[in-house]
Every structure is written in structure tokens, then in C-alpha cells.
Design an enzyme around this catalytic site. Structure first.
Site: not given
Ligand code: NOJ
Length: 548
Positions: A200, A242, A103
Site C-alpha cells: 500500500d 501501489e 501508517h
Molecule cells: C490505498 C488503498 O487502496 C486505499 O483503500 C486506502 O484508503 C489508502 N491506501 C490508505 O491506506
């Protein structure tokens, strides 16, 4: 010699804005970090993962970006970033950055243009619906803070999709131009010299969202494309993703049907994270043993990234309700310590009641289990949390360097976030300078532990196997075998002193000796009467391969 640098790495995760402020404006910056590289080198870390460094309105701690090709001016400029890469490399430290392309910020010029007109060249860079999607209130990542995943934009006169907060519109990866742009962003930072990316929200990047269509198709091929592109530009670059999904869904993130590791190199081991917390809470290693047994085999160059704490809440959603309750009861008894109905917003030291023995035990476990360890800044000195701050900010307070005002983080009267002050975890007590002067400090322990780990490359680069014997309750034995030899580890999660018999391993041992432990035990002898204190741990080198 290992072929894969990331399998022998020790990764240190930090957020520049809360690490060290060099110009007194209250915000940590690149120059501040450069000034602390010697500290990190001495600690023994080999790779930094920087939380987002790009320009941002800062509504999700930098995970809402307005320009992927720049550094947020509050942190410095691209020149400072290049200098950081140079200085880190001089000390043998690689630098990875967060790649947050699921995003953008809603203030990003692409979104501003996209919403302004259906004819905008960027309209199709985001995901729109002309009518209200039936799944508008489904799939929220931040329950309690986020109401919906589709919001109406008055300017656009349409609904846009956002997996996270409404100020973070999702990019449309079905659009080839968006895919090309993501590669271009990656290539830009690789050209500057970063070692790779913490990616991310990967499951959300590859989901091809359409209004009202759940589950949506997943485009794993894009991960293959990204990997290829990264490696064409820099052969040893890595992707660390992640992807907090069920374990049986993970293999496709690493490899396509052929089974070779042509997608993501490393995935965070969320499953082990939850199970580690459960094991610590119950003082029983069963759940770790389950985790070692249940996880899929990895292709040769693939790797787990193992962690206890990161910048988010500890996510317990993969535990059963009963298991989760046990962890909550032990480590998050107050409602205010919990978040999103699934997690705990605390640092490890306060969770373990400041008990030094249990802290060492927990980190010894994390660093010796499978995978590459990732350490969050401040954990090495046992920093606490500030539950007066909202949400995840409780664990995002400034690094505590010294007992001087502002904890040595900044001279400013009002730092970006208050430095924890007073009490057991205040900067007056918990800080780097004080621990430097105390050879028995937690910091000193981390330095010795990390150095010993780096002398034991079979951890990470080799296998990690539970040694299945009849052991006293509370005790976990595991071993790491690699081309360099074999290490054996004992951890006692329980409070009672015990004795462990692993005499049947003696046949494979070659002059076994203890390289690290919670205290000075009797020499290991024939491995048949190994003392182990309550919350104790022992690292035993069973054998070393000649010539390594
Ligand atoms: C995962 C990140 O670790 C977190 O801190 C973040 O709010 C969300 N993705 C959105 O980017």
C-alpha cells in the site's frame, strides 16, 4: 515454461469481510472464503490478493491496522489463515496479502505509546512537529473527507503527520527500527506461506517527510532492502506495489541506476487504467495506443498489473481536464457517482449500462493487454454498486452468491454492508447460482476467457505491441509474442460492424486459428478479410513455437 510465475498469473482481489460469511454474524470470514475456493479454482484464478486482514477499528476498511501480526478476530484466527493457505495451495492458488506499513491506526499500541510521552520508545516511530507546519493543509489524498495532513495531538502536545486520514498516523521510515519492523512483518507472513504482498501507498512509505519541506527526499534504497529481505526469506515471493505516480517516475520503483529489477516486481498500471476508461468512453483506442507507446521499458523480471476496477475509486487524475470530462460524462454523469474531484465510485457493469457486449470487450481488452490481470471480486458476475453508501463503500458490497435472502453471503439480518437488492443488479437477478445454471452467463464467459488466456502464456509473459496499420476507426489490433508463440488480438471499441485487413501478417503465421471471440466468425483464412462486429473482439493464435 516461464521463469516468473507472476507473469502468467490471474490475480483475484477480494475483501474477506464481504466475500462469504460462514458463522452467520454478518461478516465474511476466512472459513467462508475457504468454502469458496473451489469456485475460485473453477474460475481459473491462480492468485488471491486479500485486502487487509489484520485487527482494525475499520475506519478505512481495514487500512488502519492495530496489530500487524494477527488476523482480525471477526475474520477468524491465525489457524484459519494457515488453513486457507493450505487449502488454496492444494488447488494451485497462491495467496498475497496487503502490506499496509505507511501508517498505523491511531489506536495501534505503538501510537498510543508514542503520543503518551516524548520519552516513549515509540515516539520516534511517527513523524512529529513541535510547531504548526506551514504545509499543514497540503498533500491530502482524500480531498473533501480529509482536511489536513498534520494534526495536533493534545496528549502528545505536538503535531503528527498523516498522509491519509487523521486516524492513520504515518510511520517514520527514517527510523531504522521502523524499517526493521516492516521487514519483520513481511518475514512473519512469508514464513506462514503467503506468496507476496500488495504494498500500500509505496511513494509515501519512501518519502522522508519533514514539516514544511516539499518535495521531500525519497528513499528508494529502502525498496531494494525490502526486496532483498523478501527474497532471502522466500525466493519466489513478490512485491506488487501501489504507486500512482507519473509514468516517467516509475522506473526507479522497479530498478536502481544499474537497471536490473532489484526493487518492486510489479506495479499497478494506473496510467493504462485511466486510458482504458477513456478509450471505452470515447469508443476509440487512441489513448490505449498512446499508453502502449508512452510507458517505460521494463527490466526482464518486472511486470505491470493491469486492472479495470479495484476497491477504490477509478482515478482519472492523470488524464487531461478534457479527457476526464469525457469519461465523467460517459460513466459518471451524476455528481453522486464521482469522488475526490478525480474519480468514479462505480462498478464496471453499471458504468457500461449493463451492456454485455461492452463488458466482454472491456475485460477482453484488460486481460489481453500487457501485464498480469487483476480482477476484483463480483466483476465476474457483473455486480452493481450502491450509491446510497458513502464514499468508496458503494463498490464494497457483499458478494452475491445466490437468490436466497442475503444473496447467499450471510444469514444475518444485518450484514456488514447491505447486499444490493432489487433492480437490474440486485442479488435476486445477479448471482453466482443463477449464472452457474446459464451457460451463456457472464460468469461462464469469464471462465472460458480465463482458461483460454492461460493457454496463451505469451500474454503477460511476452511482449505487448500495437499492430500499427490503417484500421477502421474504433479498432485496436495488438499482438503478444513470447517463447510459446504469437497471439494476435482485435478489439472493436466502436458500435459498427467492420472488416479488418491484416493480410501482411500472414507470412509470419503458421496455421492461424481463432481461439476466442465474441461470436463464431468465419475461419481466419489469410487474415485479409477479418470480420469484426461492433464491440466485437477476436483472439487469433498466429503461431505456436514447437516444443512449448
Ligand atoms: C490505498 C488503498 O487502496 C486505499 O483503500 C486506502 O484508503 C489508502 N491506501 C490508505 O491506506
Amino acid at each position: 515454461m516461464s521463469e516468473y510465475w507472476y507473469k502468467e498469473a490471474v490475480i483475484y482481489c477480494l475483501d474477506i469481510e464481504t466475500f462469504a460469511d460462514s458463522n452467520g454474524d454478518g461478516i465474511g470470514d476466512l472459513r467462508g472464503l475457504i468454502g469458496r475456493l473451489d469456485y475460485l479454482a473453477r474460475l481459473g484464478v491462480t492468485c488471491l490478493w486479500l485486502n487487509p486482514i489484520h485487527p482494525t477499528p475499520g475506519r478505512d476498511d481495514g487500512y488502519d491496522i492495530t496489530d500487524f501480526y494477527n488476523v482480525d478476530p471477526r475474520l477468524g484466527d491465525l489457524g484459519d489463515f494457515a488453513e486457507l493457505l493450505h487449502q488454496a495451495s492444494n488447488r494451485g492458488i497462491r495467496v498475497m496479502i496487503d502490506l499496509v506499513v505507511n501508517h498505523t491506526s491511531d489506536e495501534h499500541p505503538w501510537f498510543q505509546s508514542a503520543r503518551s510521552s516524548p520519552d516513549s520508545p515509540y515516539r520516534d516511530w511517527y513523524i512529529w512537529s513541535e510547531s504548526e507546519p506551514p504545509d499543514r493543509f497540503q498533500g491530502m489524498v482524500f480531498p473533501g473527507e480529509q482536511r489536513e495532513t498534520w494534526s495536533y495531538d493534545r496528549t502528545a502536545k505536538a503535531w503528527y503527520y498523516h498522509r491519509f486520514y487523521d486516524f492513520q498516523p504515518d510511520l517514520n521510515f527514517a527510523n531504522p527500527r521502523v524499517r526493521e519492523e516492516a521487514k519483520k512483518i513481511m518475514a512473519f507472513w512469508l514464513q506462514l506461506g503467503v506468496a507476496g504482498f500488495r504494498m500500500d501507498a509505496v511513494p509515501f512509505i519512501i518519502e522522508l517527510t519533514q514539516p514544511g519541506k516539499e518535495p521531500c527526499p525519497m528513499d528508494f534504497e529502502f525498496l531494494t532492502e525490502l526486496r532483498q529481505h523478501a527474497q532471502w526469506r522466500r525466493g519466489d515471493a513478490i512485491l506488487l506495489a501501489e504507486a500512482n505516480v507519473e509514468p516517467d517516475k516509475l522506473p526507479v520503483y522497479f530498478a536502481d541506476a544499474g537497471g536490473s529489477n532489484n526493487r518492486i516486481h510489479m506495479l499497478f498500471d494506473f496510467m493504462l487504467n485511466g486510458r482504458l476508461m477513456l478509450a471505452l468512453a470515447r469508443q476509440n483506442p487512441e489513448s490505449i495506443i498512446d499508453a502502449l507507446r508512452d510507458t517505460p521499458e521494463l527490466p526482464r523480471s518486472a511486470q505491470w498489473a493491469t486492472f479495470l476496477r479495484n476497491h477504490d475509486e477509478i482515478d482519472l487524475s492523470r488524464l487531461t481536464a478534457e479527457q476526464r470530462e469525457d469519461v465523467f460524462e460517459a460513466f459518471g454523469p451524476d455528481e453522486n457517482m464521482r469522488l475526490y474531484d478525480r474519480g468514479i465510485r462505480r462498478r464496471l457493469a453499471p458504468m457500461l449500462g449493463g451492456d454485455r457486449r461492452r463488458l466482454e470487450l472491456a475485460y477482453s481488452l484488460q486481460f489481453t493487454l500487457r501485464g498480469t490481470p487483476v480482477l476484483r471480486y463480483g466483476e465476474e458476475i457483473g455486480m452493481g454498486d450502491d450509491l446510497a453508501l458513502p464514499g468508496r463503500n458503494s463498490i464494497r458490497t457483499p458478494m452475491q452468491w445466490s437468490p436466497s435472502t442475503g444473496g447467499g453471503f450471510s444469514d444475518a439480518k444485518e450484514p456488514i454492508r447491505p447486499v444490493i437488492s432489487g433492480g437490474e443488479y440486485g442479488y435476486e437477478k445477479v448471482n453466482v447460482t443463477a449464472q452457474r445454471h446459464d451457460k451463456d452467463s457472464l460468469l461462464g464467459w469469464f471462465e472460458r476467457m480465463i482458461r483460454t488466456l492461460r493457454e496463451s502464456p505469451e500474454v503477460g509473459a511476452g511482449t505487448c505491441v500495437h499492430v500499427d496499420r490503417k484500421l477502421p476507426p474504433g479498432v485496436l489490433a495488438h499482438r503478444a509474442d513470447g517463447t510459446t508463440g504469437t497471439m494476435l488480438f482485435l478489439h472493436n471499441l466502436g458500435a459498427d460492424d467492420v472488416q479488418v485487413d491484416l493480410g501482411d501478417l500472414y507470412g509470419e503465421a503458421n496455421d492461424p486459428n481463432e481461439v476466442f471471440g465474441d461470436s463464431d466468425y468465419e475461419p481466419v483464412g489469410r487474415l485479409d478479410a477479418l470480420d469484426l462486429a461492433g464491440y466485437g473482439y477476436r483472439w487469433i493464435r498466429l503461431s505456436r513455437s514447437p516444443g512449448t
